[in-house]
Scaffold this motif. Structure first.
Motif, mmCIF file in Angstrom:
data_model
loop_
_atom_site.group_PDB
_atom_site.id
_atom_site.type_symbol
_atom_site.label_atom_id
_atom_site.label_comp_id
_atom_site.label_asym_id
_atom_site.label_seq_id
_atom_site.Cartn_x
_atom_site.Cartn_y
_atom_site.Cartn_z
ATOM 1 N N CYS A 186 0.849 -1.188 0.000
ATOM 2 C CA CYS A 186 0.000 0.000 0.000
ATOM 3 C C CYS A 186 0.891 1.246 0.000
ATOM 4 O O CYS A 186 1.761 1.369 0.861
ATOM 5 N N CYS A 246 0.146 3.278 3.587
ATOM 6 C CA CYS A 246 0.508 2.797 4.924
ATOM 7 C C CYS A 246 1.549 1.679 4.899
ATOM 8 O O CYS A 246 2.043 1.288 5.942
ATOM 9 N N THR A 301 -7.568 2.284 0.883
ATOM 10 C CA THR A 301 -6.765 2.276 -0.338
ATOM 11 C C THR A 301 -7.015 1.009 -1.140
ATOM 12 O O THR A 301 -6.954 -0.092 -0.603
ATOM 13 N N CYS A 326 -7.520 2.036 6.410
ATOM 14 C CA CYS A 326 -6.813 2.641 5.292
ATOM 15 C C CYS A 326 -7.647 2.335 4.050
ATOM 16 O O CYS A 326 -7.770 1.184 3.650
ATOM 17 N N CYS A 353 -5.987 -2.699 0.493
ATOM 18 C CA CYS A 353 -5.005 -2.615 1.585
ATOM 19 C C CYS A 353 -5.403 -3.559 2.718
ATOM 20 O O CYS A 353 -6.580 -3.655 3.071
HETATM 21 ZN ZN LIG Z 1 -2.911 1.095 3.423
#
Ligand SMILES: [Zn+2]
Length: 143
Positions: free
Chosen positions: A19, A22, A55, A53, A47
C-alpha cells in the motif's frame, strides 16, 4: 552471472505489492466485498488495513495485474476532478483527444503509455488540474 540474474527475477516476482499510503500488503479481494452493490466478479487489490486505510485499485480481469497505482479516497476524488478537467480540453475541441494525451505526456516528461490519470499521484493530479485550468482559460472555456 546467470545465477544472479535468476535470483533478481525471482525476487522481483515475489516482491509483495505494498500500500503506498501505509505500507501494508495489498490483498486481492472480490470487488463485491468493497462495493456492496457490485454485480460482477471483478477483483480489487485492497489494503490489508482496509477500511481504516481506504486504499485500493482494480485488477485487470484475466491477468489480475493492478490497473494503475492504488489510491485512497482523497486521491480517488482528485483523479476524478483531474479527469473532468482533462476531458473538457478535448470534449470542447481545444485539442483532439490524441493530442490532449500527447500534451499531458509532454507536460510531465512521460511516455504516452504512462500518461494515464489512473497512474497519477496527488501532486501530479494537482499539477494537471492547474495546467488544464490554464489551457481552458486561454481558450476562454469555463474550467
Ligand atoms: Zn494502506
Amino acid at each position: 552471472m546467470t545465477i544472479l540474474k535468476k535470483r533478481k527475477t525471482r525476487a522481483q516476482r515475489s516482491r509483495p505489492f505494498r500500500c503506498p499510503h501505509c505500507g501494508a500488503a495489498m490483498i486481492l479481494r472480490p470487488a463485491a466485498e468493497i462495493y456492496r452493490d457490485c454485480q460482477n466478479d471483478r477483483k480489487l487489490y485492497v489494503c490489508h488495513n482496509y477500511p481504516a486505510c481506504n486504499t485500493y485499485v482494480a485488477a485487470h480481469p484475466g491477468t489480475n495485474q493492478p490497473m494503475g497505482v492504488p489510491a485512497n479516497g482523497d486521491l480517488r476524488n482528485l483523479r476524478i476532478q483531474a479527469h473532468r478537467k482533462f476531458d473538457r480540453i478535448w470534449q470542447t475541441g481545444i485539442m483532439t483527444r490524441e493530442n490532449a494525451y500527447r500534451w499531458f505526456a509532454d507536460s510531465f516528461g512521460l511516455s504516452l503509455k504512462d500518461a494515464h490519470i489512473g497512474m497519477c499521484s496527488e501532486y501530479r493530479c494537482k499539477e494537471l488540474i492547474r495546467l488544464c485550468d490554464e489551457v481552458l482559460a486561454r481558450n476562454h472555456r469555463v474550467a
